[in-house]
Design a protein around this motif. Structure first.
Motif, mmCIF file in Angstrom:
data_model
loop_
_atom_site.group_PDB
_atom_site.id
_atom_site.type_symbol
_atom_site.label_atom_id
_atom_site.label_comp_id
_atom_site.label_asym_id
_atom_site.label_seq_id
_atom_site.Cartn_x
_atom_site.Cartn_y
_atom_site.Cartn_z
ATOM 1 N N GLY A 17 -15.795 -13.087 12.746
ATOM 2 C CA GLY A 17 -14.449 -12.920 13.279
ATOM 3 C C GLY A 17 -14.030 -11.487 13.037
ATOM 4 N N MET A 18 -13.506 -10.825 14.054
ATOM 5 C CA MET A 18 -13.124 -9.405 13.920
ATOM 6 C C MET A 18 -11.779 -9.192 14.610
ATOM 7 N N SER A 19 -10.772 -9.913 14.132
ATOM 8 C CA SER A 19 -9.435 -9.819 14.725
ATOM 9 C C SER A 19 -9.537 -9.832 16.248
ATOM 10 N N ASN A 66 -11.632 -17.524 12.501
ATOM 11 C CA ASN A 66 -11.491 -16.802 11.232
ATOM 12 C C ASN A 66 -10.015 -16.798 10.821
ATOM 13 N N MET A 112 -15.891 -16.338 2.943
ATOM 14 C CA MET A 112 -16.676 -15.126 2.705
ATOM 15 C C MET A 112 -16.377 -14.608 1.298
ATOM 16 N N GLN A 133 -21.192 -11.578 1.394
ATOM 17 C CA GLN A 133 -21.061 -10.271 2.044
ATOM 18 C C GLN A 133 -21.562 -9.158 1.129
ATOM 19 N N ALA A 137 -21.608 -3.886 4.575
ATOM 20 C CA ALA A 137 -20.973 -4.531 5.725
ATOM 21 C C ALA A 137 -19.915 -3.634 6.354
ATOM 22 N N GLY A 138 -19.602 -3.922 7.609
ATOM 23 C CA GLY A 138 -18.528 -3.222 8.307
ATOM 24 C C GLY A 138 -17.201 -3.920 8.110
ATOM 25 N N GLY A 189 -21.361 -8.520 12.351
ATOM 26 C CA GLY A 189 -20.118 -8.060 12.965
ATOM 27 C C GLY A 189 -20.394 -6.880 13.881
ATOM 28 N N THR A 190 -20.876 -5.789 13.274
ATOM 29 C CA THR A 190 -21.077 -4.552 14.026
ATOM 30 C C THR A 190 -21.979 -4.765 15.244
ATOM 31 N N SER A 307 -25.377 -0.993 9.305
ATOM 32 C CA SER A 307 -26.300 -1.441 10.355
ATOM 33 C C SER A 307 -26.094 -0.640 11.637
HETATM 34 C C1 LIG Z 1 -14.781 -4.283 13.407
HETATM 35 C C2 LIG Z 1 -14.863 -5.297 12.299
HETATM 36 C C3 LIG Z 1 -13.779 -6.108 12.068
HETATM 37 C C4 LIG Z 1 -13.842 -7.089 11.070
HETATM 38 N N1 LIG Z 1 -12.785 -7.920 10.913
HETATM 39 C C5 LIG Z 1 -12.884 -8.972 10.082
HETATM 40 C C6 LIG Z 1 -11.860 -9.953 10.055
HETATM 41 O O1 LIG Z 1 -10.850 -9.870 10.771
HETATM 42 N N2 LIG Z 1 -12.022 -11.007 9.209
HETATM 43 C C7 LIG Z 1 -13.139 -11.150 8.417
HETATM 44 O O2 LIG Z 1 -13.223 -12.143 7.700
HETATM 45 N N3 LIG Z 1 -14.115 -10.212 8.412
HETATM 46 C C8 LIG Z 1 -14.027 -9.147 9.238
HETATM 47 N N4 LIG Z 1 -15.045 -8.223 9.286
HETATM 48 C C9 LIG Z 1 -16.197 -8.328 8.345
HETATM 49 C C10 LIG Z 1 -17.221 -9.323 8.849
HETATM 50 O O3 LIG Z 1 -16.776 -10.632 8.515
HETATM 51 C C11 LIG Z 1 -18.629 -9.134 8.233
HETATM 52 O O4 LIG Z 1 -18.574 -9.298 6.841
HETATM 53 C C12 LIG Z 1 -19.266 -7.807 8.564
HETATM 54 O O5 LIG Z 1 -19.070 -7.483 9.901
HETATM 55 C C13 LIG Z 1 -20.749 -7.827 8.255
HETATM 56 O O6 LIG Z 1 -21.306 -6.545 8.314
HETATM 57 P P1 LIG Z 1 -21.868 -5.873 9.667
HETATM 58 O O7 LIG Z 1 -20.658 -5.402 10.418
HETATM 59 O O8 LIG Z 1 -22.695 -4.740 9.206
HETATM 60 O O9 LIG Z 1 -22.632 -6.900 10.444
HETATM 61 C C14 LIG Z 1 -14.997 -7.219 10.269
HETATM 62 C C15 LIG Z 1 -16.086 -6.378 10.506
HETATM 63 C C16 LIG Z 1 -16.036 -5.423 11.521
HETATM 64 C C17 LIG Z 1 -17.236 -4.555 11.770
#
Ligand SMILES: Cc1cc2nc3c(=O)[nH]c(=O)nc-3n(C[C@H](O)[C@H](O)[C@H](O)COP(=O)(O)O)c2cc1C
Length: 327
Positions: A17-19, A66, A112, A133, A137-138, A189-190, A307
């Motif tokens: 989930g990324m908003s 999320n 998480m 996590q 991570a991003g 996410g990324t 990543s």
């Molecule tokens: C642009 C972006 C927005 C994110 N927003 C949320 C969020 O709203 N809620 C959440 O639980 N995690 C959020 N995350 C973290 C992700 O849940 C996850 O831990 C992360 O993306 C994993 O690392 P990766 O981006 O290298 O794959 C976000 C990550 C990114 C990259």
């Protein structure tokens, strides 16, 4: 029961989930391709319509949402339950009463976590599965060490519950390594931000593809003073030291800004970014979305995990799923 069966997944791959970056278009595309599509936290009316979209475009798949705890209100939880979602992913908090309420509504709950203490707490709340996590991570970070180094502790804390690994997942080889180390699946996410279906601003995606490094910082912490990982832009140039740490003025302002998060209305992203400036140390966590002016890229958080340095280009979400799942 195997968690992939329970979540009706063809592949052990979840999209984070990324908003608003992860709206109905992205989550439905991931779910159609057999992965776990997860809606980011949207306003209740938008959530309802995104949930309908997943049901229409990915029939038979689970619907996951999320719940981003620092910003969540009762109305978000009520919407998840009222719309009959199958899965809730708790991010950055949670509690036993909330998990009980979701369970009573038949919802499968993941949380998480980034430390052994957080993992133990989430298990004590009664969650069904953990997402471990890593620090690479991003977005916002609970992770304090590399994902692979944290996984064993998370698995021990989970006591038989499934554990998904988040952070550093860009290829099928990354997924294989995580599964071999005992993860039940991976969360990316990324990789999914860099798809046609994500709602990230096109210039944000281009900046990510051109990035040579990421920074762990707290600079975009107005309203949510937590650690996060971004690629550099004009804001980090102005307000971060070389190691990503935040200079004194924004750090001080962020440290007293926490109450703002609970006051910020749904759908306020554009209004907030319209006022934000790289030279002004009032820097919210809002990321740039499609439809916003290109000039806003240098005033907003460009979240990305390490990543990003290994992702060659933008693909469809379906292609991303097949690249992460492998043959
Ligand atoms: C642009 C972006 C927005 C994110 N927003 C949320 C969020 O709203 N809620 C959440 O639980 N995690 C959020 N995350 C973290 C992700 O849940 C996850 O831990 C992360 O993306 C994993 O690392 P990766 O981006 O290298 O794959 C976000 C990550 C990114 C990259």
């Amino acid at each position: 029961m195997d968690v992939l069966d329970r979540l009706r997944l063809d592949v052990p791959v979840a999209q984070a989930g990324m908003s608003r970056i992860a709206g109905g278009r992205l989550a439905a595309a991931v779910a159609s391709a057999g992965g776990l599509g997860t809606l980011g936290m949207l306003s209740p009316p938008e959530l309802r319509s995104a949930i309908r979209r997943i049901r229409d475009e990915a029939p038979g798949r689970v619907v996951a949402v999320n719940v981003l705890m620092p910003f969540a209100h009762r109305r978000h939880v009520r919407t998840c339950i009222g719309s009959g979602v199958d899965v809730v992913v708790l991010g950055f908090g949670g509690n036993a009463a909330l998990v009980r309420e979701l369970h009573d509504a038949g919802v499968f709950v993941l949380a998480m976590v980034g430390t052994r203490g957080q993992a133990d707490a989430a298990v004590a709340w009664g969650v069904d599965a953990l997402i471990a996590q890593g620090r690479e991570a991003g977005g916002h970070l609970v992770g304090t060490v590399a994902a692979q180094d944290f996984l064993a502790a998370a698995i021990a804390a989970a006591r038989g519950r499934p554990v998904f690994l988040a952070g550093g997942i860009a290829t099928a080889a990354d997924t294989s390594v995580a599964l071999a180390a005992g993860a039940s699946g991976v969360v990316a996410g990324t990789r999914f931000l860099l798809t046609d279906e994500s709602a990230a601003h096109p210039e944000y995606k281009r900046r990510l593809l051109a990035a040579e490094t990421t920074l762990e910082t707290t600079v975009f912490g107005f309203g949510w003073p937590a650690r996060h990982r971004v690629v550099p832009n004009a804001v980090t140039e102005r307000w971060c030291r070389a190691d990503g740490s935040t200079r004194r003025l924004p750090a001080m302002i962020n440290s007293i800004s926490k109450p703002v998060a609970r006051l910020s209305p749904d759908n306020s992203e554009a209004a907030i970014l319209r006022l934000q400036r790289p030279t002004l140390p009032l820097l919210s966590p809002v990321a740039p979305l499609e439809g916003m002016p290109d000039t806003w890229i240098d005033r907003a958080a460009l979240y990305a995990g390490d990543s990003v340095l290994r992702i060659p280009g933008i693909t469809s979400a379906k292609q991303a799923i097949s690249e992460l799942a492998g043959p």
